[in-house]
Write a protein that holds these residues in place. Structure first.
Motif, PDB file in Angstrom:
ATOM      1  N   LYS A   1       0.352  46.884 -36.870  1.00  0.00           N
ATOM      2  CA  LYS A   1       0.632  45.491 -37.203  1.00  0.00           C
ATOM      3  C   LYS A   1      -0.034  44.586 -36.175  1.00  0.00           C
ATOM      4  CE  LYS A   1       5.200  46.296 -39.305  1.00  0.00           C
ATOM      5  NZ  LYS A   1       4.935  45.731 -40.648  1.00  0.00           N
ATOM      6  N   ASP A   2      -0.462  43.411 -36.622  1.00  0.00           N
ATOM      7  CA  ASP A   2      -0.981  42.443 -35.668  1.00  0.00           C
ATOM      8  C   ASP A   2       0.174  41.607 -35.125  1.00  0.00           C
ATOM      9  OD1 ASP A   2      -0.326  40.551 -37.575  1.00  0.00           O
ATOM     10  OD2 ASP A   2      -2.383  40.004 -38.064  1.00  0.00           O
ATOM     11  N   ARG A   3      -0.130  40.640 -34.290  1.00  0.00           N
ATOM     12  CA  ARG A   3       0.921  39.871 -33.622  1.00  0.00           C
ATOM     13  C   ARG A   3       1.746  39.028 -34.600  1.00  0.00           C
ATOM     14  NH1 ARG A   3      -2.120  36.370 -29.404  1.00  0.00           N
ATOM     15  NH2 ARG A   3      -3.368  38.266 -29.278  1.00  0.00           N
ATOM     16  N   LYS A   4       1.200  38.825 -35.808  1.00  0.00           N
ATOM     17  CA  LYS A   4       1.927  38.052 -36.806  1.00  0.00           C
ATOM     18  C   LYS A   4       2.768  38.939 -37.730  1.00  0.00           C
ATOM     19  CE  LYS A   4      -1.654  34.460 -36.950  1.00  0.00           C
ATOM     20  NZ  LYS A   4      -2.647  33.753 -37.828  1.00  0.00           N
TER      21      LYS A   4
END
Length: 564
Positions: A101-104
């Motif tokens: 997952k990315d930071r969002k």
């Protein structure tokens, strides 16, 4: 002019002993010769000599791909999950997929293969039949979360692969693109010096129909394939088929129940009754997407769960557990028979043909039944070839006994058809002005695996043994140690480099001649030139690394031969 590689300046550290955890030749020798370094389980660093060999393999692949009209691109390795969800492969790959997952909080994956993304690229770039056919390819790092990375660079979590994709407006165009790739792969592997076989295969998570593998026979291979000694048939064991041959059901007696206490296995049953295991019917229970299914095979054969999974894909197949028998009075553990299984789907191998008679479970504890005839006493819902192939099984082409061999998969080609085009609605405007659904092919070569396969096939007791096409140098010059020898070695190296010959020269000071000679054998450059005891006379020794043949020549004659 080619830059001369001097070992006094080259980052290469050779080892006398094999790594403690190494089991295969490529793991042992690529590490010992200073070609690669293990960074983590299944993750490798390619050091200067190794990178040269890798790039030489990639160069051969590029040249042959370009020759059939392929256009090289580079797609990202970090990919959004949505295209893979659309194709169903986000779930099909299971634990093999690296997910993140990315930071969002958005979901991504590291690409295992790129069919989905290539399809989207072509959908964006091509709108008319005039834009086709097109072949796109890339050489890029792929990622698969292997449960047990092993065998050096042969089976890693990160690996280098050439994947290409053909896009055509007709099935005839796909067949032509497939044939072009097949011929190109043959040229690639012949140029690399690999011994290989082309075998029939299954498509697996890739999808599609027609499929062939290119296998390099080697004891370290993770694939088993069959080869017919009487004809040209060869196939991956998962692709071998056995023809369904019904037999007359006449002459069999009525079903007879037998008292068989404590015989829940084929072995105990056969011993108790004094019959061969082949006379019994084994019924393996599995769960297919949670539903219990029975699989029947002759008692002397094992169920190949990989084959079964391929036939039932994308459904998930797993073995039943003791808990699955709870509340199922129709399923008696160890005594299951196909007769009377009204609530269970029954799959059978073609060897359980209509008219064949078996000893099998009677669906009662401590009881079996004799004269249970397929087609008379039970019906088969689906026939799939699901047994583990054994040496001596009949060849599907000519009937001769098959032989089994181990091999490394180095290439795989697929006629995908419209699987991904349907998913992403990849259409172009046809000649008649109406939309035409594009058809695809997918073609892979393991570039890093090809390096490993070459080691497994060509190395000897002294070390690596590269062909000139992919070796890190054409000539390995060894200066035996004295100043006059080093001076001559460097002079010859410069002359050869100026003539376009790739040279690796061992000019290390303080290293004994014995160590230098051992390293030259280990590193595996095809020709070794030694500036030794007759250097003052202008005489050197040429040695063929593969054959071991040696010859003394004047410096001028040696240079003339190496530059011819």
């Amino acid at each position: 002019m080619v830059q001369v590689q001097r070992m006094s300046r080259l980052m290469v550290k050779t080892l006398r002993d094999d790594p403690a955890d190494a089991e295969t030749l490529n793991h042992k020798l690529l590490v010992r010769a200073g070609y690669v370094r293990r960074t983590a389980a299944g993750i490798w660093t390619w050091l200067p000599l190794g990178k040269k060999v890798y790039e030489n393999v990639a160069r051969v692949v590029r040249e042959e791909m370009d020759a059939i009209g392929g256009q090289e691109v580079l797609l990202p390795a970090l990919l959004p999950k949505e295209p893979y969800e659309a194709s169903g492969r986000y779930e099909e790959y299971g634990d093999l997929l690296f997910r993140l997952k990315d930071r969002k909080g958005s979901d991504y994956l590291l690409g295992p293969t790129h069919e989905e993304i290539f399809t989207q690229v072509v959908k964006d770039q091509c709108s008319s039949y005039k834009d086709l056919p097109v072949i796109l390819y890339q050489i890029q790092t792929k990622y698969r979360d292997e449960a047990r990375p092993r065998a050096g660079v042969l089976r890693g979590r990160e690996f280098q692969m050439k994947d290409s994709y053909s896009f055509d407006a007709s099935d005839e165009g796909l067949a032509e693109a497939y044939a072009l790739h097949r011929a190109a792969y043959q040229r690639i592997f012949e140029r690399l010096g690999l011994d290989y076989r082309i075998v029939s295969a299954v498509s697996g998570a890739m999808g599609g129909s027609a499929s062939e593998e290119f296998l390099a026979p080697a004891p370290a291979g993770e694939d088993t394939f069959v080869d017919c000694p009487e004809c040209d048939y060869a196939a991956n064991t998962e692709a071998v088929t056995f023809a369904l041959k019904p037999v007359p059901a006449d002459g069999h007696g009525a079903v007879e129940e037998l008292d068989t206490p404590d015989t829940p296995t084929i072995e105990t049953l056969a011993e108790h009754l004094g019959v061969p295991a082949s006379a019994t019917l084994k019924n393996l229970l599995v769960k297919v997407d949670g539903e219990i299914v029975a699989v029947g095979v002759p008692g002397d054969r094992e169920v190949d769960l990989g084959k079964l999974g391929e036939h039932l894909a994308p459904a998930e197949v797993e073995l039943v557990t003791a808990e699955d028998f709870e509340g199922r009075d129709d399923l008696v553990r160890g005594y299951v028979g196909p007769q009377g299984l009204e609530k269970v789907r029954y799959i059978a191998d073609p060897r359980v043909a209509p008219g064949t008679s078996w000893i099998t479970g009677a669906n009662k504890a401590d009881t079996h039944a004799r004269n249970v005839v397929c087609g008379r006493d039970f019906e088969v819902d689906d026939y799939f070839d699901v047994v583990v192939v054994e040496a001596g099984d009949p060849c599907p082409a000519c009937g001769a006994g098959l032989k089994l061999d181990r091999a490394i998969e180095i290439g795989h080609i697929f006629q995908l058809g419209r699987k991904y085009a349907d998913t992403f609605q990849l259409d172009v405007l046809g000649q008649n002005g109406k939309p035409v659904r594009v058809t695809m092919g997918s073609y892979g070569i393991g570039v890093s695996r090809a390096v490993a396969a070459l080691v497994e096939q060509t190395a000897d007791e002294q070390g690596l043994c590269w062909s000139k096409e992919i070796a890190p140098a054409d000539v390995h010059i060894v200066a035996a140690g004295k100043a006059v020898q080093t001076e001559l070695a460097l002079d010859v190296a410069e002359q050869l480099g100026a003539a376009g010959v790739r040279v690796l020269v061992d000019d290390r000071a303080g290293v004994s001649p014995g160590v230098k000679f051992t390293d030259a054998e280990l590193i595996g450059v095809p020709t070794i030139l030694v500036a030794g005891r007759r250097s003052a006379d202008g005489v050197v020794e040429l040695k063929d690394r593969r054959s071991g043949e040696r010859e003394e020549l004047s410096v001028s004659d040696a240079i003339a031969r190496l530059t011819a």
